[in-house]
Design a protein around this motif. Structure first.
Motif, PDB file in Angstrom:
ATOM      1  N   TRP A 226      26.096  56.040  59.587  1.00 58.40           N
ATOM      2  CA  TRP A 226      25.412  54.735  59.619  1.00 58.40           C
ATOM      3  C   TRP A 226      23.908  54.941  59.726  1.00 58.40           C
ATOM      4  CZ3 TRP A 226      22.116  52.010  62.712  1.00 58.40           C
ATOM      5  CH2 TRP A 226      22.032  50.632  62.479  1.00 58.40           C
ATOM      6  N   LEU A 227      23.471  55.884  60.563  1.00 62.75           N
ATOM      7  CA  LEU A 227      22.043  56.140  60.734  1.00 62.75           C
ATOM      8  C   LEU A 227      21.416  56.652  59.444  1.00 62.75           C
ATOM      9  CD1 LEU A 227      21.999  57.771  64.298  1.00 62.75           C
ATOM     10  CD2 LEU A 227      21.086  55.530  63.650  1.00 62.75           C
ATOM     11  N   VAL A 228      22.126  57.533  58.738  1.00 60.08           N
ATOM     12  CA  VAL A 228      21.596  58.064  57.476  1.00 60.08           C
ATOM     13  C   VAL A 228      21.417  56.934  56.456  1.00 60.08           C
ATOM     14  CG1 VAL A 228      22.121  59.532  55.489  1.00 60.08           C
ATOM     15  CG2 VAL A 228      22.485  60.397  57.807  1.00 60.08           C
ATOM     16  N   PHE A 229      22.437  56.091  56.307  1.00 71.18           N
ATOM     17  CA  PHE A 229      22.337  55.005  55.330  1.00 71.18           C
ATOM     18  C   PHE A 229      21.306  53.955  55.761  1.00 71.18           C
ATOM     19  CE2 PHE A 229      26.696  56.387  53.985  1.00 71.18           C
ATOM     20  CZ  PHE A 229      26.332  56.737  52.700  1.00 71.18           C
ATOM     21  N   ALA A 230      21.212  53.703  57.071  1.00 71.53           N
ATOM     22  CA  ALA A 230      20.187  52.773  57.557  1.00 71.53           C
ATOM     23  C   ALA A 230      18.793  53.303  57.242  1.00 71.53           C
ATOM     24  CB  ALA A 230      20.357  52.559  59.062  1.00 71.53           C
ATOM     25  N   ALA A 231      18.574  54.613  57.471  1.00 71.86           N
ATOM     26  CA  ALA A 231      17.278  55.212  57.154  1.00 71.86           C
ATOM     27  C   ALA A 231      16.992  55.154  55.660  1.00 71.86           C
ATOM     28  CB  ALA A 231      17.251  56.665  57.642  1.00 71.86           C
ATOM     29  N   LEU A 232      18.029  55.379  54.843  1.00 72.02           N
ATOM     30  CA  LEU A 232      17.855  55.339  53.385  1.00 72.02           C
ATOM     31  C   LEU A 232      17.438  53.936  52.930  1.00 72.02           C
ATOM     32  CD1 LEU A 232      18.123  56.419  50.500  1.00 72.02           C
ATOM     33  CD2 LEU A 232      20.572  55.985  50.646  1.00 72.02           C
ATOM     34  N   LEU A 233      18.138  52.914  53.411  1.00 68.58           N
ATOM     35  CA  LEU A 233      17.814  51.543  53.000  1.00 68.58           C
ATOM     36  C   LEU A 233      16.445  51.123  53.514  1.00 68.58           C
ATOM     37  CD1 LEU A 233      21.304  49.865  53.515  1.00 68.58           C
ATOM     38  CD2 LEU A 233      20.190  50.434  51.349  1.00 68.58           C
ATOM     39  N   TRP A 234      16.114  51.518  54.750  1.00 66.10           N
ATOM     40  CA  TRP A 234      14.784  51.205  55.274  1.00 66.10           C
ATOM     41  C   TRP A 234      13.710  51.936  54.477  1.00 66.10           C
ATOM     42  CZ3 TRP A 234      10.787  54.079  57.356  1.00 66.10           C
ATOM     43  CH2 TRP A 234       9.767  53.349  57.980  1.00 66.10           C
ATOM     44  N   GLY A 235      13.956  53.221  54.180  1.00 62.24           N
ATOM     45  CA  GLY A 235      12.982  53.991  53.423  1.00 62.24           C
ATOM     46  C   GLY A 235      12.757  53.441  52.029  1.00 62.24           C
ATOM     47  N   ARG A 236      13.818  52.941  51.408  1.00 64.75           N
ATOM     48  CA  ARG A 236      13.652  52.352  50.076  1.00 64.75           C
ATOM     49  C   ARG A 236      12.863  51.052  50.166  1.00 64.75           C
ATOM     50  NH1 ARG A 236      15.133  51.897  44.857  1.00 64.75           N
ATOM     51  NH2 ARG A 236      15.756  49.854  44.056  1.00 64.75           N
ATOM     52  N   TRP A 237      13.142  50.255  51.201  1.00 64.29           N
ATOM     53  CA  TRP A 237      12.478  48.954  51.347  1.00 64.29           C
ATOM     54  C   TRP A 237      11.015  49.109  51.725  1.00 64.29           C
ATOM     55  CZ3 TRP A 237      11.956  46.194  56.441  1.00 64.29           C
ATOM     56  CH2 TRP A 237      11.345  44.951  56.275  1.00 64.29           C
ATOM     57  N   ARG A 238      10.716  50.003  52.687  1.00 66.56           N
ATOM     58  CA  ARG A 238       9.360  50.105  53.199  1.00 66.56           C
ATOM     59  C   ARG A 238       8.524  51.196  52.524  1.00 66.56           C
ATOM     60  NH1 ARG A 238       7.316  46.013  55.627  1.00 66.56           N
ATOM     61  NH2 ARG A 238       5.892  47.433  56.704  1.00 66.56           N
ATOM     62  N   LEU A 239       9.183  52.295  52.124  1.00 70.43           N
ATOM     63  CA  LEU A 239       8.435  53.448  51.621  1.00 70.43           C
ATOM     64  C   LEU A 239       8.706  53.749  50.155  1.00 70.43           C
ATOM     65  CD1 LEU A 239       8.993  55.810  54.698  1.00 70.43           C
ATOM     66  CD2 LEU A 239       7.044  54.297  54.258  1.00 70.43           C
ATOM     67  N   GLY A 240       9.633  52.982  49.554  1.00 65.56           N
ATOM     68  CA  GLY A 240       9.916  53.184  48.139  1.00 65.56           C
ATOM     69  C   GLY A 240      10.643  54.472  47.817  1.00 65.56           C
ATOM     70  N   TRP A 241      11.477  54.955  48.749  1.00 63.78           N
ATOM     71  CA  TRP A 241      12.211  56.193  48.484  1.00 63.78           C
ATOM     72  C   TRP A 241      13.104  56.033  47.268  1.00 63.78           C
ATOM     73  CZ3 TRP A 241      14.246  57.657  54.046  1.00 63.78           C
ATOM     74  CH2 TRP A 241      13.154  58.080  54.808  1.00 63.78           C
ATOM     75  N   ARG A 242      13.141  57.054  46.448  1.00 63.26           N
ATOM     76  CA  ARG A 242      13.970  57.042  45.258  1.00 63.26           C
ATOM     77  C   ARG A 242      14.152  58.471  44.761  1.00 63.26           C
ATOM     78  NH1 ARG A 242      10.450  53.071  42.042  1.00 63.26           N
ATOM     79  NH2 ARG A 242      12.440  52.804  40.969  1.00 63.26           N
ATOM     80  N   GLY A 243      14.839  58.628  43.659  1.00 62.99           N
ATOM     81  CA  GLY A 243      14.981  59.944  43.049  1.00 62.99           C
ATOM     82  C   GLY A 243      15.831  60.890  43.870  1.00 62.99           C
ATOM     83  N   SER A 244      15.445  62.160  43.872  1.00 61.97           N
ATOM     84  CA  SER A 244      16.255  63.204  44.502  1.00 61.97           C
ATOM     85  C   SER A 244      16.385  63.009  46.001  1.00 61.97           C
ATOM     86  CB  SER A 244      15.645  64.579  44.206  1.00 61.97           C
ATOM     87  OG  SER A 244      14.316  64.657  44.687  1.00 61.97           O
ATOM     88  N   ARG A 245      15.357  62.466  46.654  1.00 65.20           N
ATOM     89  CA  ARG A 245      15.452  62.211  48.097  1.00 65.20           C
ATOM     90  C   ARG A 245      16.572  61.208  48.379  1.00 65.20           C
ATOM     91  NH1 ARG A 245      11.365  61.674  52.380  1.00 65.20           N
ATOM     92  NH2 ARG A 245       9.770  61.946  50.783  1.00 65.20           N
ATOM     93  N   ALA A 246      16.611  60.128  47.607  1.00 64.36           N
ATOM     94  CA  ALA A 246      17.652  59.123  47.797  1.00 64.36           C
ATOM     95  C   ALA A 246      19.036  59.693  47.505  1.00 64.36           C
ATOM     96  CB  ALA A 246      17.374  57.909  46.906  1.00 64.36           C
ATOM     97  N   VAL A 247      19.146  60.491  46.443  1.00 63.93           N
ATOM     98  CA  VAL A 247      20.443  61.086  46.086  1.00 63.93           C
ATOM     99  C   VAL A 247      20.949  61.978  47.209  1.00 63.93           C
ATOM    100  CG1 VAL A 247      21.578  62.715  44.530  1.00 63.93           C
ATOM    101  CG2 VAL A 247      20.097  60.926  43.600  1.00 63.93           C
ATOM    102  N   ARG A 248      20.061  62.808  47.766  1.00 64.11           N
ATOM    103  CA  ARG A 248      20.476  63.705  48.857  1.00 64.11           C
ATOM    104  C   ARG A 248      20.949  62.918  50.072  1.00 64.11           C
ATOM    105  NH1 ARG A 248      15.871  66.736  47.194  1.00 64.11           N
ATOM    106  NH2 ARG A 248      14.629  65.769  48.858  1.00 64.11           N
ATOM    107  N   MET A 249      20.289  61.815  50.370  1.00 62.79           N
ATOM    108  CA  MET A 249      20.690  61.015  51.530  1.00 62.79           C
ATOM    109  C   MET A 249      22.012  60.298  51.279  1.00 62.79           C
ATOM    110  SD  MET A 249      17.097  59.522  53.050  1.00 62.79           S
ATOM    111  CE  MET A 249      17.886  59.041  54.591  1.00 62.79           C
ATOM    112  N   VAL A 250      22.251  59.873  50.042  1.00 68.42           N
ATOM    113  CA  VAL A 250      23.551  59.278  49.714  1.00 68.42           C
ATOM    114  C   VAL A 250      24.655  60.303  49.916  1.00 68.42           C
ATOM    115  CG1 VAL A 250      24.986  58.352  47.851  1.00 68.42           C
ATOM    116  CG2 VAL A 250      22.647  57.547  48.121  1.00 68.42           C
ATOM    117  N   TYR A 251      24.430  61.537  49.436  1.00 70.38           N
ATOM    118  CA  TYR A 251      25.417  62.603  49.610  1.00 70.38           C
ATOM    119  C   TYR A 251      25.646  62.895  51.097  1.00 70.38           C
ATOM    120  CZ  TYR A 251      24.976  63.743  44.604  1.00 70.38           C
ATOM    121  OH  TYR A 251      24.983  63.703  43.231  1.00 70.38           O
ATOM    122  N   ALA A 252      24.555  62.978  51.851  1.00 70.51           N
ATOM    123  CA  ALA A 252      24.666  63.316  53.275  1.00 70.51           C
ATOM    124  C   ALA A 252      25.415  62.235  54.042  1.00 70.51           C
ATOM    125  CB  ALA A 252      23.273  63.530  53.877  1.00 70.51           C
ATOM    126  N   GLY A 253      25.055  60.965  53.797  1.00 73.82           N
ATOM    127  CA  GLY A 253      25.725  59.873  54.507  1.00 73.82           C
ATOM    128  C   GLY A 253      27.192  59.790  54.160  1.00 73.82           C
TER     129      GLY A 253
END
Length: 276
Positions: A226-253
């Protein structure tokens, strides 16, 4: 008597579903498209798969890592069927068919332990929400894999473009894949949040626990996911995370969530049983 005869049909239905999935995977992988016959095979496999799951939920009720994976695969296939009406997702067809065959086989070989009468009538809903979140995150993982392939194609374009043209496999635009990935991550995150909150607030009623919330391997891995996915969604909303960083976090979560129930029960039902 009727229940016993229905249970005796599970091996035959499971075998039929596995064979139909494998046939659909072979057709899709060889031709890079299903066609009418392949679609019928895949649909037949999915219907048989659903029947096997339904029979597995009848008395006596069994549930473990095998049925959980089987339900996850069927939900992923359903999500694919819905999304493929709007987007070309040919790359996922034979992979989903293979995943379906493997999970039906696992549920057949490892149906899980017998479950006692649930402590609460809400327990089936709690389990259903958890499995549904598994399914949504599984589809997110598949789309994240497609994102990685799309990025690779953009970097090493000529070779992959020729390969895609030779196999007549159209690739979705990267932004479309990214949007689909985060759509499934968001829906899965919502269901996972509801499942965790249910377990926290109503653990005693759901599981018959004393003292409500109980820390366990499943709880810890679920919260880490839950924490990994929460960080991913927050990072996309506030910091614009995308690409390989987002993919790695999806895999990790998704990996942490897999360990929370499937991995835990795999150890209990398979490894420890063999070691005992």
């Amino acid at each position: 008597m009727i229940v016993a005869s229905a249970q005796s049909a599970v091996p035959l239905l499971s075998l039929a579903s596995v064979l139909a999935y494998l046939a659909a995977a072979g057709v899709s992988h060889a031709r890079q498209r299903l066609g009418h016959g392949g679609s019928v095979l895949l649909g037949t496999a999915a219907v048989l798969h659903a029947l096997v799951i339904a029979l597995g939920l009848t008395h006596p009720l069994r549930f473990g890592f095998g049925p959980a994976l089987s339900m996850t695969a069927l939900l992923a296939l359903l999500a694919y069927a819905i999304e493929s009406r709007n987007y070309a997702l040919q790359q996922l067809r034979w992979r989903l068919a293979l995943i379906g065959a493997v999970t039906v086989l696992l549920a057949w070989l490892f149906p899980g332990p017998l479950l006692q009468s649930p402590a609460s009538e809400w327990l089936p809903l709690h389990l259903a929400l958890g499995v549904a979140s598994y399914g949504l995150f599984a589809v997110a993982v598949l789309h994240a894999w497609l994102m990685s392939r799309a990025e690779l194609r953009m970097r090493d374009g000529p070779a992959l473009l020729q390969e895609d043209a030779a196999t007549s496999t159209p690739m979705l635009p990267l932004l479309t894949l990214e949007r689909l990935t985060f759509r499934f991550v968001t829906l899965g995150f919502i269901l996972l949040t509801i499942t965790i909150v249910q377990g926290w607030l109503f653990g005693e009623q759901l599981y018959g626990l004393t003292g409500g919330w109980r820390w366990s391997h499943k709880t810890i891995f679920s919260l880490l996911s839950w924490l990994v996915f929460a960080a991913l969604l927050w990072g996309r909303w506030r910091l614009g995370w995308r690409g390989s960083r987002a993919v790695r976090m999806v895999y990790a979560g998704a990996g942490l969530l897999l360990l929370s129930y499937v991995g835990y029960h795999f150890v209990l039902e398979v490894l420890l049983r063999r070691l005992s």
